[in-house]
Design a protein around this motif. Structure first.
Motif, mmCIF file in Angstrom:
data_model
loop_
_atom_site.group_PDB
_atom_site.id
_atom_site.type_symbol
_atom_site.label_atom_id
_atom_site.label_comp_id
_atom_site.label_asym_id
_atom_site.label_seq_id
_atom_site.Cartn_x
_atom_site.Cartn_y
_atom_site.Cartn_z
ATOM 1 N N ALA A 179 -45.398 -39.747 -1.045
ATOM 2 C CA ALA A 179 -45.681 -38.580 -1.221
ATOM 3 C C ALA A 179 -44.542 -37.758 -0.093
ATOM 4 O O ALA A 179 -44.541 -38.019 0.796
ATOM 5 N N PRO A 180 -44.092 -36.550 -0.266
ATOM 6 C CA PRO A 180 -43.260 -35.743 0.610
ATOM 7 C C PRO A 180 -44.073 -35.309 1.437
ATOM 8 O O PRO A 180 -45.314 -34.806 1.473
ATOM 9 N N ALA A 181 -43.357 -35.216 2.523
ATOM 10 C CA ALA A 181 -43.994 -34.606 3.840
ATOM 11 C C ALA A 181 -44.389 -33.216 3.826
ATOM 12 O O ALA A 181 -43.598 -32.538 2.951
ATOM 13 N N ALA A 182 -45.538 -32.766 4.362
ATOM 14 C CA ALA A 182 -45.840 -31.514 4.226
ATOM 15 C C ALA A 182 -44.957 -30.615 4.775
ATOM 16 O O ALA A 182 -44.265 -30.665 6.009
ATOM 17 N N GLU A 183 -44.246 -29.298 4.128
ATOM 18 C CA GLU A 183 -43.273 -28.484 4.749
ATOM 19 C C GLU A 183 -43.951 -27.741 5.795
ATOM 20 O O GLU A 183 -44.797 -27.222 5.890
ATOM 21 N N LYS A 184 -43.059 -27.573 6.998
ATOM 22 C CA LYS A 184 -43.087 -26.782 7.912
ATOM 23 C C LYS A 184 -43.358 -25.065 7.501
ATOM 24 O O LYS A 184 -42.970 -24.823 6.498
ATOM 25 N N PRO A 185 -44.181 -24.628 8.178
ATOM 26 C CA PRO A 185 -44.567 -23.093 7.911
ATOM 27 C C PRO A 185 -43.179 -22.515 7.939
ATOM 28 O O PRO A 185 -42.141 -22.851 8.516
ATOM 29 N N PRO A 186 -42.976 -21.540 6.813
ATOM 30 C CA PRO A 186 -41.582 -20.981 6.696
ATOM 31 C C PRO A 186 -40.873 -20.413 7.697
ATOM 32 O O PRO A 186 -39.722 -20.412 7.844
ATOM 33 N N GLY A 187 -41.623 -19.628 8.608
ATOM 34 C CA GLY A 187 -40.730 -19.134 9.744
ATOM 35 C C GLY A 187 -40.536 -20.055 10.867
ATOM 36 O O GLY A 187 -39.997 -19.650 12.033
ATOM 37 N N ALA A 188 -40.906 -21.150 10.775
ATOM 38 C CA ALA A 188 -40.929 -22.019 12.062
ATOM 39 C C ALA A 188 -39.548 -22.361 12.614
ATOM 40 O O ALA A 188 -39.258 -22.328 13.952
ATOM 41 N N GLN A 215 -32.030 -20.473 15.089
ATOM 42 C CA GLN A 215 -30.840 -20.002 14.598
ATOM 43 C C GLN A 215 -30.164 -18.931 15.617
ATOM 44 O O GLN A 215 -30.780 -17.982 15.909
ATOM 45 N N GLU A 216 -28.724 -18.736 15.311
ATOM 46 C CA GLU A 216 -28.120 -17.750 16.140
ATOM 47 C C GLU A 216 -28.227 -16.546 15.050
ATOM 48 O O GLU A 216 -28.130 -16.436 13.853
ATOM 49 N N VAL A 217 -28.401 -15.474 15.698
ATOM 50 C CA VAL A 217 -28.811 -14.060 14.954
ATOM 51 C C VAL A 217 -27.283 -13.434 14.888
ATOM 52 O O VAL A 217 -26.630 -13.206 15.774
ATOM 53 N N PRO A 218 -26.927 -13.183 13.687
ATOM 54 C CA PRO A 218 -25.527 -12.733 13.547
ATOM 55 C C PRO A 218 -25.562 -11.055 13.581
ATOM 56 O O PRO A 218 -26.805 -10.479 13.473
ATOM 57 N N GLU A 219 -24.534 -10.407 14.322
ATOM 58 C CA GLU A 219 -24.374 -9.235 14.310
ATOM 59 C C GLU A 219 -24.742 -8.469 12.992
ATOM 60 O O GLU A 219 -24.273 -8.742 11.805
ATOM 61 N N MET A 220 -25.507 -7.143 12.966
ATOM 62 C CA MET A 220 -25.858 -6.385 11.846
ATOM 63 C C MET A 220 -24.458 -5.973 11.331
ATOM 64 O O MET A 220 -23.705 -5.332 12.136
ATOM 65 N N GLY A 221 -24.148 -5.941 10.167
ATOM 66 C CA GLY A 221 -22.906 -5.485 9.335
ATOM 67 C C GLY A 221 -23.408 -4.288 8.570
ATOM 68 O O GLY A 221 -24.497 -3.661 8.407
ATOM 69 N N THR A 222 -22.215 -3.781 7.924
ATOM 70 C CA THR A 222 -22.478 -2.491 7.364
ATOM 71 C C THR A 222 -23.501 -2.646 6.344
ATOM 72 O O THR A 222 -24.215 -1.520 5.826
ATOM 73 N N LEU A 223 -23.427 -3.746 5.281
ATOM 74 C CA LEU A 223 -24.406 -3.741 4.269
ATOM 75 C C LEU A 223 -25.757 -3.661 4.904
ATOM 76 O O LEU A 223 -26.579 -3.345 3.927
ATOM 77 N N GLU A 224 -25.964 -4.422 5.836
ATOM 78 C CA GLU A 224 -27.426 -4.420 6.388
ATOM 79 C C GLU A 224 -27.763 -2.701 6.729
ATOM 80 O O GLU A 224 -28.974 -2.261 6.472
#
Length: 278
Positions: free
Chosen positions: A22-31, A36-45
């Motif tokens: 059986a597949p291993a239980a997934e980690k919580p979505p936000g873990a 990750q590196e946070v990209p700079e906010m762009g015009t579309l954001e």
């Protein structure tokens, strides 16, 4: 008892087998996102929250169709003590004192920085101040006096800043068929309409409405002048009449003969007809 023990053992073995498959239980979505590196906010954001600003720049921004962060280097800062100038970019940072030191409050005329041209105030609010930016037209109006000199700028340029009226708004019956303003200002500069300079390429048809007889005489003539356009002789400033000597020099006549006459027209009649006089 042995049968039950065998079944119990088989059940345990099957459970262990399927547990490993059986597949291993997934980690919580936000873990993992915090690794990750946070990209700079762009015009579309930016547009996701500032939709009205985005659509204004898209539809009316003109040269202000820039990436948001080119102007808004510091944004969403709620630090106490920051002034409005520290929160918002300065127009002078890009444009300098584009209208001189007299007009430094950009938003008093360009009411929306995201659409600086289309948001210009009505020109009535700028009356008597036009020459501060438009010194060239003001100088032409003063130096080349005409009926236009007596008008206020807003009598022609009414409504929004930058509006240019059709010449026929005032001159309903121009002397040549009206197509557009370019045809008029080719001879009549708008701010110096009497300062008419004729250049090569001006057709006789433009001269004819005012100088119909002269054009007709030339075009129906049989002499060499019939092959010339009006501006070949009447070049430069409108109204200039060249001396015959400019093209013909002293002509075929000797100086003694010429003493008997005041000028070429005494014998050759009008320059447009060249009909010899008796």
């Amino acid at each position: 008892m042995r049968l039950l023990s065998g079944l119990r053992l088989a059940t345990i073995l099957l459970f262990l087998l399927f547990s490993t498959l059986a597949p291993a239980a997934e980690k919580p979505p936000g873990a993992g996102v915090y690794q990750q590196e946070v990209p700079e906010m762009g015009t579309l954001e930016c547009a996701k929250c500032h939709e009205n600003v985005f659509t204004t720049i898209r539809d009316e921004g003109g040269r202000h169709q820039l990436q948001c962060r080119e102007c808004h280097v510091r944004f969403h800062s709620f630090q106490q003590g920051l002034t409005w100038e520290e929160r918002m970019p300065s127009c002078q940072g890009c444009h300098g004192l584009i209208h001189g030191e007299t007009f430094i409050d950009c938003l008093s005329c360009h009411r929306n920085a995201h659409a600086p041209v289309t948001s210009m105030v009505k020109v009535e609010r700028l009356a008597n101040q036009c020459s501060s930016c438009h010194s060239g037209p003001q100088a032409s109006l003063s130096e080349q006096a005409s009926a236009h000199t007596a008008l206020d700028c807003t009598e022609c340029h009414d409504g929004s800043h930058g509006s240019i009226p059709a010449c026929t708004d005032c001159h309903a019956e121009p002397h040549t068929p009206y197509r557009d303003n370019a045809g008029c200002v080719a001879c009549h500069p708008a701010h110096a309409p009497l300062d008419i300079t004729l250049e090569n390429g001006v057709k006789n048809s433009l001269c004819q409405p005012c100088h119909g007889q002269a054009v007709e005489q030339v075009e129906q003539g049989s002499k060499q002048h019939a092959a010339l356009s009006c501006v070949f002789c009447h070049a430069g400033q409108h109204g200039d009449i060249p001396a015959c000597e400019q093209c013909h020099g002293t002509g075929p006549h000797n100086a003694e003969l010429l003493k008997e006459f005041k000028g070429c027209n005494d014998c050759h009649g009008d320059a447009h007809t060249l009909s010899l006089q008796e």
